[in-house]
Design a protein around this motif. Sequence first.
Motif, PDB file in Angstrom:
ATOM      1  N   LEU A   1     131.687 -14.968  22.562  1.00 29.01           N
ATOM      2  CA  LEU A   1     131.242 -16.049  23.438  1.00 29.01           C
ATOM      3  C   LEU A   1     129.870 -16.453  22.919  1.00 29.01           C
ATOM      4  O   LEU A   1     128.920 -15.665  22.968  1.00 29.01           O
ATOM      5  N   VAL A   2     129.743 -17.665  22.404  1.00 28.67           N
ATOM      6  CA  VAL A   2     128.508 -18.080  21.748  1.00 28.67           C
ATOM      7  C   VAL A   2     127.969 -19.355  22.389  1.00 28.67           C
ATOM      8  O   VAL A   2     128.668 -20.056  23.121  1.00 28.67           O
ATOM      9  N   THR A   3     126.707 -19.612  22.097  1.00 26.41           N
ATOM     10  CA  THR A   3     126.101 -20.905  22.425  1.00 26.41           C
ATOM     11  C   THR A   3     125.791 -21.603  21.114  1.00 26.41           C
ATOM     12  O   THR A   3     125.103 -21.043  20.255  1.00 26.41           O
ATOM     13  N   SER A   4     126.316 -22.814  20.960  1.00 28.11           N
ATOM     14  CA  SER A   4     126.093 -23.593  19.742  1.00 28.11           C
ATOM     15  C   SER A   4     125.078 -24.705  20.010  1.00 28.11           C
ATOM     16  O   SER A   4     125.065 -25.295  21.094  1.00 28.11           O
ATOM     17  N   LEU A   5     124.271 -24.965  19.028  1.00 30.02           N
ATOM     18  CA  LEU A   5     123.242 -26.004  19.120  1.00 30.02           C
ATOM     19  C   LEU A   5     123.351 -26.921  17.912  1.00 30.02           C
ATOM     20  O   LEU A   5     123.389 -26.448  16.763  1.00 30.02           O
ATOM     21  N   PHE A   6     123.442 -28.198  18.161  1.00 28.61           N
ATOM     22  CA  PHE A   6     123.399 -29.206  17.106  1.00 28.61           C
ATOM     23  C   PHE A   6     122.211 -30.125  17.372  1.00 28.61           C
ATOM     24  O   PHE A   6     122.003 -30.562  18.506  1.00 28.61           O
ATOM     25  N   ALA A   7     121.455 -30.422  16.326  1.00 29.52           N
ATOM     26  CA  ALA A   7     120.327 -31.357  16.438  1.00 29.52           C
ATOM     27  C   ALA A   7     120.388 -32.331  15.274  1.00 29.52           C
ATOM     28  O   ALA A   7     120.731 -31.959  14.150  1.00 29.52           O
ATOM     29  N   ASP A   8     120.042 -33.586  15.556  1.00 27.19           N
ATOM     30  CA  ASP A   8     120.123 -34.619  14.528  1.00 27.19           C
ATOM     31  C   ASP A   8     119.002 -35.629  14.773  1.00 27.19           C
ATOM     32  O   ASP A   8     118.674 -35.938  15.920  1.00 27.19           O
ATOM     33  N   VAL A   9     118.425 -36.130  13.697  1.00 27.40           N
ATOM     34  CA  VAL A   9     117.322 -37.089  13.805  1.00 27.40           C
ATOM     35  C   VAL A   9     117.856 -38.456  14.212  1.00 27.40           C
ATOM     36  O   VAL A   9     118.841 -38.947  13.644  1.00 27.40           O
ATOM     37  N   ARG A  10     117.221 -39.070  15.173  1.00 31.63           N
ATOM     38  CA  ARG A  10     117.577 -40.416  15.589  1.00 31.63           C
ATOM     39  C   ARG A  10     116.760 -41.438  14.784  1.00 31.63           C
ATOM     40  O   ARG A  10     115.560 -41.249  14.555  1.00 31.63           O
ATOM     41  N   GLY A  11     117.410 -42.517  14.379  1.00 31.09           N
ATOM     42  CA  GLY A  11     116.724 -43.549  13.598  1.00 31.09           C
ATOM     43  C   GLY A  11     116.432 -43.125  12.183  1.00 31.09           C
ATOM     44  O   GLY A  11     115.472 -43.615  11.566  1.00 31.09           O
TER      45      GLY A  11
END
Length: 384
Positions: free
Chosen positions: A203-213
């Motif tokens: 059971l995991v927590t996933s994080l995605f982050a991406d630059v806007r613009g």
Amino acid sequence: LPPKSTRTELQDVVYDAAARIRTAIGLGRTDEALELADEIRANAEKLSTYREPLALAAEVLAGAGRLDGVEELAEAALAHPTDAGAAYLDQIEGLLASGRGEHEQAATSFGVFVAAAADAGYPLVELRGRGLRAGAWAAAGRLDEAAAELRAVVDEADRAGARAIAGDLRRTAAELDIELPPAPDEPRPEAREAAVMPQGERLVTSLFADVRGYSELGESLAPSALAERVAMLYRLARVAVERRGGIIDKFAGDAVMATFNVAGTSTEHTVAALDAALSLRDRAAMIELPLGIGIAVGPGVVGRGVGDDNIAVTGEATNLAARLQAQAGAGEILLSAEGNRRAADWLVDHGMETTREQLELKGFAEPQVVHRLAARSAVGMASR
């Protein structure tokens, strides 16, 4: 830092004063910090238009009780008016007022300094200014306001990774007998431990982050400048994630993927992921990289990546986090329903609220309940 003997002209002091003095103070070398401050004071007339070094020297001299030196710096600044860094003069005048026991006047001067730093977009300068103002409030007998402000500023400094500032503020709070939350733990070696863990489902927590613009940035910045900024984002992400026990799955262009609880031993992995997301968001904003972030909780299959020491995580949580990230605006964090449930108490404790929504997401047959945490400008401003 290069040896001081390598300086070729007085102006070099402008470039290295902050690093040298802050390092000396952080290492407890008070005499070294005073020596550097005296160098600036002795050349105050020549350096008078460089307000930040003057204010830094004033801070050190005021801490040593040498108000005469602070007065010299203020006089040099007043004799040479300039718009560049003008608010640092308010900081110097606040230090003078504090030394004279005029604490309400000091708080007012520091308040002007804080507002100017905020308007100019200098968050670290703003944090230090707020710490000075809180100290003035405490000296004026406004202990409740001082305590609330110190707690708020230390929390922001911790989340931004501004450890030197947070350490200074904790020492100030200790002197005032104000209790603050403990400092975050040092980075943990879970990423290295993951290399020898058995494969399987967690059971995991996933994080995605991406630059806007990002495309617009590419048009306005030179390729080398953009590459340097993205490289800094990678470093910030690694520190934010690994400090809280997560692992970086991969970097892809301007995107970051991370997973928490790959070892299957944590019960607080969602809170850790959210705390990492807030830290990364705020620190990336300081280098003008606005992030949209998605966080989701669910089953993930932990396996080997390209190399023996590389971990790959796939499954429902990673897919959902990626879709949530795509729906997040600049500075926003979208939590899955389960992610919000697990972090609800933590959010309340930190004065944050999420907005419940239903979104149609690619790859999911049913609408997904999500919770949107607004960008920083709309969150937690009461603490300011």
